[in-house]
Design an enzyme around this catalytic site. Structure first.
Site, PDB file in Angstrom:
ATOM      1  N   ASN A  87       0.856  -1.188   0.000  1.00  0.00           N
ATOM      2  CA  ASN A  87       0.000   0.000   0.000  1.00  0.00           C
ATOM      3  C   ASN A  87       0.892   1.239   0.000  1.00  0.00           C
ATOM      4  O   ASN A  87       1.428   1.616   1.027  1.00  0.00           O
ATOM      5  CB  ASN A  87      -0.900  -0.044   1.249  1.00  0.00           C
ATOM      6  CG  ASN A  87      -1.753   1.196   1.391  1.00  0.00           C
ATOM      7  OD1 ASN A  87      -1.850   2.002   0.463  1.00  0.00           O
ATOM      8  ND2 ASN A  87      -2.369   1.368   2.551  1.00  0.00           N
ATOM      9  N   HIS A 124     -10.051   1.158   4.540  1.00  0.00           N
ATOM     10  CA  HIS A 124      -8.804   1.481   5.251  1.00  0.00           C
ATOM     11  C   HIS A 124      -9.099   2.556   6.296  1.00  0.00           C
ATOM     12  O   HIS A 124      -9.879   3.481   6.036  1.00  0.00           O
ATOM     13  CB  HIS A 124      -7.737   1.969   4.262  1.00  0.00           C
ATOM     14  CG  HIS A 124      -6.384   2.044   4.890  1.00  0.00           C
ATOM     15  ND1 HIS A 124      -6.034   3.057   5.754  1.00  0.00           N
ATOM     16  CD2 HIS A 124      -5.316   1.214   4.834  1.00  0.00           C
ATOM     17  CE1 HIS A 124      -4.791   2.853   6.183  1.00  0.00           C
ATOM     18  NE2 HIS A 124      -4.334   1.727   5.641  1.00  0.00           N
ATOM     19  N   GLU A 176      -6.164  -4.633  10.715  1.00  0.00           N
ATOM     20  CA  GLU A 176      -5.186  -3.563  10.913  1.00  0.00           C
ATOM     21  C   GLU A 176      -5.558  -2.748  12.153  1.00  0.00           C
ATOM     22  O   GLU A 176      -6.377  -1.811  12.060  1.00  0.00           O
ATOM     23  CB  GLU A 176      -5.197  -2.610   9.710  1.00  0.00           C
ATOM     24  CG  GLU A 176      -4.738  -3.213   8.422  1.00  0.00           C
ATOM     25  CD  GLU A 176      -4.137  -2.143   7.512  1.00  0.00           C
ATOM     26  OE1 GLU A 176      -2.949  -2.218   7.235  1.00  0.00           O
ATOM     27  OE2 GLU A 176      -4.861  -1.219   7.122  1.00  0.00           O
ATOM     28  N   GLY A 187       2.490  -0.853   4.497  1.00  0.00           N
ATOM     29  CA  GLY A 187       2.514   0.550   4.081  1.00  0.00           C
ATOM     30  C   GLY A 187       3.947   1.009   3.886  1.00  0.00           C
ATOM     31  O   GLY A 187       4.588   0.711   2.873  1.00  0.00           O
TER      32      GLY A 187
HETATM   33  P1  PGA Z   1       2.189   0.839   7.755  1.00  0.00           P
HETATM   34  O1  PGA Z   1       0.774   0.993   7.033  1.00  0.00           O
HETATM   35  O2  PGA Z   1       2.799  -0.456   7.315  1.00  0.00           O
HETATM   36  O3  PGA Z   1       2.973   2.039   7.308  1.00  0.00           O
HETATM   37  O4  PGA Z   1       1.906   0.843   9.227  1.00  0.00           O
HETATM   38  C1  PGA Z   1      -0.075  -0.097   6.872  1.00  0.00           C
HETATM   39  C2  PGA Z   1      -1.362   0.347   6.254  1.00  0.00           C
HETATM   40  O5  PGA Z   1      -1.818   1.472   6.502  1.00  0.00           O
HETATM   41  O6  PGA Z   1      -1.970  -0.392   5.479  1.00  0.00           O
END
Ligand code: PGA
Length: 250
Positions: free
Chosen positions: A11, A99, A168, A232
């Site tokens: 992402n 999300h 998440e 992310g």
């Molecule tokens: P991150 O984001 O790996 O930067 O914590 C994950 C996401 O928002 O899908």
């Protein structure tokens, strides 16, 4: 060590331009030389890069998804919006819906539900995000939060629709924090059981997202029930992404 198919969803959020496309060459080469492993990497760049990405990954083992979509299946006068049919038309097969960064911008469970219906109608596979806030975790209502998000988000859907579920926890996104393994295992199992029992889904895939990095992937991957990762920050760096994949299969 695992033998199961694992998803790695990159992402990119609101990062990346045409120049960044070059950076995925390393990932293409890596995947080409690891064909026997059950690796599914899905790039979700910003809308502006979907088409160049689709050309770039043609005839590779990589797949493409969008980070969001408009709830309308039909075309219409919605300035600045992109609907699932448009996403599908340029060769993407996936779309992230629900999300927390979009829920924070006004996507209610009802809007999430409408987007999911519309995406499935367009024959996209949905990556459905859910997760609790820190306050909800502290109040010990994480599971209840997940239940509500699942029930409302999936309202009216056919069993076994094409959906990958992404757990998440909001407090772990971009913070460097991850849940401890017993808590994470408990929540992943809870999601799988709830989907199976209440929504009667079969063959359920639940991935984890939130601060996944080469430093913590071994700890996370000790949980066999996790079917992959929504990544992310670390996914914008090809070396880190490859490291994460390698460590998953070691
Ligand atoms: P991150 O984001 O790996 O930067 O914590 C994950 C996401 O928002 O899908």
């Amino acid at each position: 060590m695992t033998n199961k198919l694992k998803y790695f969803i990159a992402n990119w959020k609101m990062y990346g331009d045409l120049k960044s496309l070059k950076s995925i060459n390393k990932v293409i080469n890596f995947v080409n030389s690891n064909k026997k492993k059950k690796i599914q990497i899905i790039y979700c760049p910003p809308y502006t890069l979907l088409y160049p990405f689709s050309k770039k990954i043609k005839n590779t083992y990589l797949e493409l998804g969008a980070q969001n979509c408009h709830p309308n299946f039909e075309y219409g006068a919605f300035t600045g919006s992109v609907n699932p049919r448009m996403i599908k038309s340029i060769g993407a097969k996936y779309v992230i819906i629900g999300h927390s960064e979009n829920r924070a911008n006004g996507d209610t469970d009802q809007i999430v539900n409408k987007k999911i219906h519309s995406a499935l109608k367009s024959n996209l596979t949905v990556i459905f995000c859910m997760g609790e806030t820190l306050a909800q975790k502290r109040k010990k209502i994480a599971m209840n939060t997940l239940k509500i998000q699942i029930k409302k988000g999936l309202k009216g859907l056919k069993r076994n629709s094409k959906i990958i579920f992404a757990y998440e926890p909001i407090w772990s996104i971009g913070t460097g924090l991850i849940p401890n393994n017993p808590d994470l295992l408990k929540n992943i199992i809870f999601i799988k059981k709830f989907l199976k029992k209440v929504i009667k889904f079969k063959n359920i895939k639940v991935i984890y997202g939130g601060s996944v990095s080469p430093n913590n992937i071994k700890v996370l991957n000790a949980i066999d029930e996790i079917d992959g990762y929504l990544i992310g920050g670390s996914s914008q760096n090809s070396k880190k992404l490859i490291d994460i994949v390698k460590k998953t299969f070691k």
